[in-house]
Write a protein that holds these residues in place. Structure first.
Motif, PDB file in Angstrom:
ATOM      1  N   GLN A 280       0.902  -1.316  -0.027  1.00  0.00           N
ATOM      2  CA  GLN A 280      -0.086   0.349  -0.249  1.00  0.00           C
ATOM      3  C   GLN A 280       0.835   1.163  -0.331  1.00  0.00           C
ATOM      4  O   GLN A 280       0.496   2.311  -0.599  1.00  0.00           O
ATOM      5  CB  GLN A 280      -0.920  -0.433   1.170  1.00  0.00           C
ATOM      6  CG  GLN A 280      -2.243  -1.591   1.053  1.00  0.00           C
ATOM      7  CD  GLN A 280      -2.842  -1.432   2.368  1.00  0.00           C
ATOM      8  OE1 GLN A 280      -2.366  -0.868   3.618  1.00  0.00           O
ATOM      9  NE2 GLN A 280      -3.778  -1.536   2.407  1.00  0.00           N
ATOM     10  N   GLN A 281       2.373   1.144   0.675  1.00  0.00           N
ATOM     11  CA  GLN A 281       2.872   2.625   1.022  1.00  0.00           C
ATOM     12  C   GLN A 281       3.304   2.669  -0.891  1.00  0.00           C
ATOM     13  O   GLN A 281       3.658   3.651  -1.532  1.00  0.00           O
ATOM     14  CB  GLN A 281       4.120   2.049   1.450  1.00  0.00           C
ATOM     15  CG  GLN A 281       3.727   2.303   3.580  1.00  0.00           C
ATOM     16  CD  GLN A 281       4.730   1.783   4.464  1.00  0.00           C
ATOM     17  OE1 GLN A 281       5.466   0.906   3.530  1.00  0.00           O
ATOM     18  NE2 GLN A 281       4.236   2.325   5.261  1.00  0.00           N
TER      19      GLN A 281
ATOM     20  N   ALA B  33       1.609   6.257  -6.928  1.00  0.00           N
ATOM     21  CA  ALA B  33       0.976   7.454  -6.956  1.00  0.00           C
ATOM     22  C   ALA B  33       0.827   8.800  -6.696  1.00  0.00           C
ATOM     23  O   ALA B  33       0.569  10.296  -7.489  1.00  0.00           O
ATOM     24  CB  ALA B  33      -1.037   7.039  -6.672  1.00  0.00           C
ATOM     25  N   LEU B  34       1.356   9.487  -5.350  1.00  0.00           N
ATOM     26  CA  LEU B  34       2.238  10.966  -5.448  1.00  0.00           C
ATOM     27  C   LEU B  34       2.829  11.469  -6.123  1.00  0.00           C
ATOM     28  O   LEU B  34       2.987  12.640  -6.880  1.00  0.00           O
ATOM     29  CB  LEU B  34       2.265  10.339  -4.056  1.00  0.00           C
ATOM     30  CG  LEU B  34       2.806  12.362  -3.325  1.00  0.00           C
ATOM     31  CD1 LEU B  34       1.855  13.145  -3.014  1.00  0.00           C
ATOM     32  CD2 LEU B  34       3.548  11.510  -2.102  1.00  0.00           C
ATOM     33  N   LEU B  35       3.689  10.608  -6.896  1.00  0.00           N
ATOM     34  CA  LEU B  35       4.738  11.122  -7.170  1.00  0.00           C
ATOM     35  C   LEU B  35       4.106  12.060  -9.172  1.00  0.00           C
ATOM     36  O   LEU B  35       4.812  12.211  -9.646  1.00  0.00           O
ATOM     37  CB  LEU B  35       5.875  10.262  -7.606  1.00  0.00           C
ATOM     38  CG  LEU B  35       6.494   9.689  -6.123  1.00  0.00           C
ATOM     39  CD1 LEU B  35       7.353   8.357  -6.280  1.00  0.00           C
ATOM     40  CD2 LEU B  35       7.426  11.217  -5.852  1.00  0.00           C
TER      41      LEU B  35
ATOM     42  N   LEU C 158       9.598   0.306  -6.848  1.00  0.00           N
ATOM     43  CA  LEU C 158      10.401   0.879  -5.761  1.00  0.00           C
ATOM     44  C   LEU C 158      10.890   2.009  -7.086  1.00  0.00           C
ATOM     45  O   LEU C 158      11.298   1.686  -7.952  1.00  0.00           O
ATOM     46  CB  LEU C 158      11.054   0.580  -4.870  1.00  0.00           C
ATOM     47  CG  LEU C 158      10.890   0.267  -3.607  1.00  0.00           C
ATOM     48  CD1 LEU C 158      11.775  -0.502  -3.533  1.00  0.00           C
ATOM     49  CD2 LEU C 158       9.785   0.762  -2.826  1.00  0.00           C
ATOM     50  N   PRO C 159      10.527   3.062  -6.944  1.00  0.00           N
ATOM     51  CA  PRO C 159      11.037   4.541  -7.907  1.00  0.00           C
ATOM     52  C   PRO C 159      12.351   4.764  -7.114  1.00  0.00           C
ATOM     53  O   PRO C 159      13.389   4.833  -6.264  1.00  0.00           O
ATOM     54  CB  PRO C 159      10.447   5.453  -7.494  1.00  0.00           C
ATOM     55  CG  PRO C 159       9.631   5.375  -6.388  1.00  0.00           C
ATOM     56  CD  PRO C 159       9.862   3.963  -5.715  1.00  0.00           C
TER      57      PRO C 159
ATOM     58  N   ASP D 262       8.239   4.046 -14.676  1.00  0.00           N
ATOM     59  CA  ASP D 262       8.751   5.533 -13.842  1.00  0.00           C
ATOM     60  C   ASP D 262       7.644   6.406 -13.434  1.00  0.00           C
ATOM     61  O   ASP D 262       7.552   7.157 -14.458  1.00  0.00           O
ATOM     62  CB  ASP D 262      10.371   6.223 -14.856  1.00  0.00           C
ATOM     63  CG  ASP D 262      11.255   6.976 -13.312  1.00  0.00           C
ATOM     64  OD1 ASP D 262      10.563   7.675 -12.984  1.00  0.00           O
ATOM     65  OD2 ASP D 262      12.450   6.942 -13.902  1.00  0.00           O
ATOM     66  N   PRO D 263       7.991   6.933 -12.535  1.00  0.00           N
ATOM     67  CA  PRO D 263       6.496   7.718 -11.919  1.00  0.00           C
ATOM     68  C   PRO D 263       7.334   9.602 -11.922  1.00  0.00           C
ATOM     69  O   PRO D 263       6.694  10.204 -12.066  1.00  0.00           O
ATOM     70  CB  PRO D 263       6.022   7.315 -10.865  1.00  0.00           C
ATOM     71  CG  PRO D 263       7.322   6.740  -9.911  1.00  0.00           C
ATOM     72  CD  PRO D 263       7.956   6.258 -11.223  1.00  0.00           C
ATOM     73  N   ILE D 264       8.562   9.669 -12.141  1.00  0.00           N
ATOM     74  CA  ILE D 264       9.192  10.742 -11.914  1.00  0.00           C
ATOM     75  C   ILE D 264      10.314  11.200 -13.356  1.00  0.00           C
ATOM     76  O   ILE D 264       9.235  11.942 -13.385  1.00  0.00           O
ATOM     77  CB  ILE D 264      10.519  10.354 -10.726  1.00  0.00           C
ATOM     78  CG1 ILE D 264      10.183  10.041  -9.868  1.00  0.00           C
ATOM     79  CG2 ILE D 264      11.242  11.923 -10.930  1.00  0.00           C
ATOM     80  CD1 ILE D 264      11.121   9.988  -8.659  1.00  0.00           C
TER      81      ILE D 264
END
Length: 310
Positions: free
Chosen positions: A4-5, A11-13, A266-267, A191-193
């Motif tokens: 969940q983390q 989602a936040l990134l 993980l990002p 990659d979310p960033i």
């Protein structure tokens, strides 16, 4: 809970706003500082200082070892970031390892392109040695571009005939400014960033028309022989994944003790999320044990004498 983390972090990134036109370096630095700055953890005292002719930030955990030192290089694509933005990450690693850390405010591009950052890194390392630090009691760490700078600094130190430290840890290192890793394209959606275009823009500002394959700009392309034991940590969901994988592989091929850890889902530099992401805390714990273990191994407890460990 950890899954969940990870999902919440992704989602936040991804929700971070993106500007249609690339902002000025000054605006990028201000935005990065506003979004990324985390103070040093509780129990870690900070003090402004200088090292090798550059401003720096000392981070000293309560009860830190007297002589052992950590030299830290912050990330930010050689364009943004500072010891202040990374005080949380550097301080969290220093606290876990029980080491006094110094984070260097090396010069940034485009005002100071390659090799200014490497020159500053080498000057800082040389200053520690000139000040009486025993290289067997020194370790180096860095994240992203700072990870690449940490490796480049040690390569420059090797070429200058300086001794190597006891160990080096890098988080999501950017070590290939030619952008030749397959993950640069294969991991774009994951990659979310960053996108490939983002990384290329940083490289354009840092190296410009210079040689992007220069071993101090792209240390993954360098001869890595003679470097100290190396720990590389990266996330699976980042375009720079292959930089980490190839760095560990080339170090191992050069007879350097190299450990590679890839965190699934993980990002980039997920260690920044310590205290908010279980994997970040666990990774920093392992990194601290790695550094301390090699510092301990550099001294023979039976004889009380030191020996260099490769």
């Amino acid at each position: 809970m950890s899954r969940q983390q990870r999902q919440a972090l992704d989602a936040l990134l991804r929700s971070a706003p993106r500007e249609e036109t690339r902002p000025t370096p000054a605006r990028q630095r201000a935005s990065f500082a506003a979004a990324m700055t985390r103070p040093a953890p509780e129990g870690v005292a900070t003090r402004r200082t200088a090292l090798g002719g550059r401003p720096a930030l000392d981070l000293e955990p309560a009860g830190a070892a007297d002589r052992r030192r950590l030299l830290y290089f912050h990330g930010g694509g050689y364009l943004v970031g500072s010891p202040d933005t990374h005080a949380g990450l550097a301080g969290a690693l220093a606290a876990r390892a029980g080491l006094r850390a110094t984070s260097v405010d090396y010069r940034l591009a485009p005002e100071h392109p390659f090799p200014a950052a490497v020159d500053d890194g080498l000057a800082a390392y040389r200053a520690l040695l000139a000040g009486g630090a025993d290289p067997r009691e020194l370790v180096v760490a860095g994240d992203s571009a700072g990870g690449g700078l940490g490796i480049a600094t040690l390569l420059a130190a090797r070429e200058a005939g300086l001794p190597q430290p006891a160990a080096v840890v890098v988080f999501s290192p950017w070590v290939d400014l030619t952008l030749s890793g397959a993950s640069m394209r294969a991991k774009e959606e994951a990659d979310p960033i960053f996108s490939e275009a983002d990384i290329r823009a940083y490289a354009d500002l840092y190296v410009g028309a210079g040689d992007r394959s220069h071993p101090l700009a792209s240390p993954v392309l360098a001869d890595l022989s003679g470097l100290p034991p190396l720990l590389v940590q990266a996330g699976a969901n980042e375009v720079l994944l292959d930089d980490a994988v190839r760095l560990a592989g080339r170090a191992g091929a050069a007879d350097v003790a190299a450990t590679l850890e890839i965190g699934p889902g993980l990002p980039h530099v997920y260690q920044h999320e310590h205290g908010r992401l279980d994997e970040a805390d666990a990774a920093l714990d392992r990194a601290a044990r790695f550094l301390v273990g090699h510092l301990d191994a550099a001294v023979d407890p039976a004889e009380g004498s030191a020996e260099v460990v490769h």
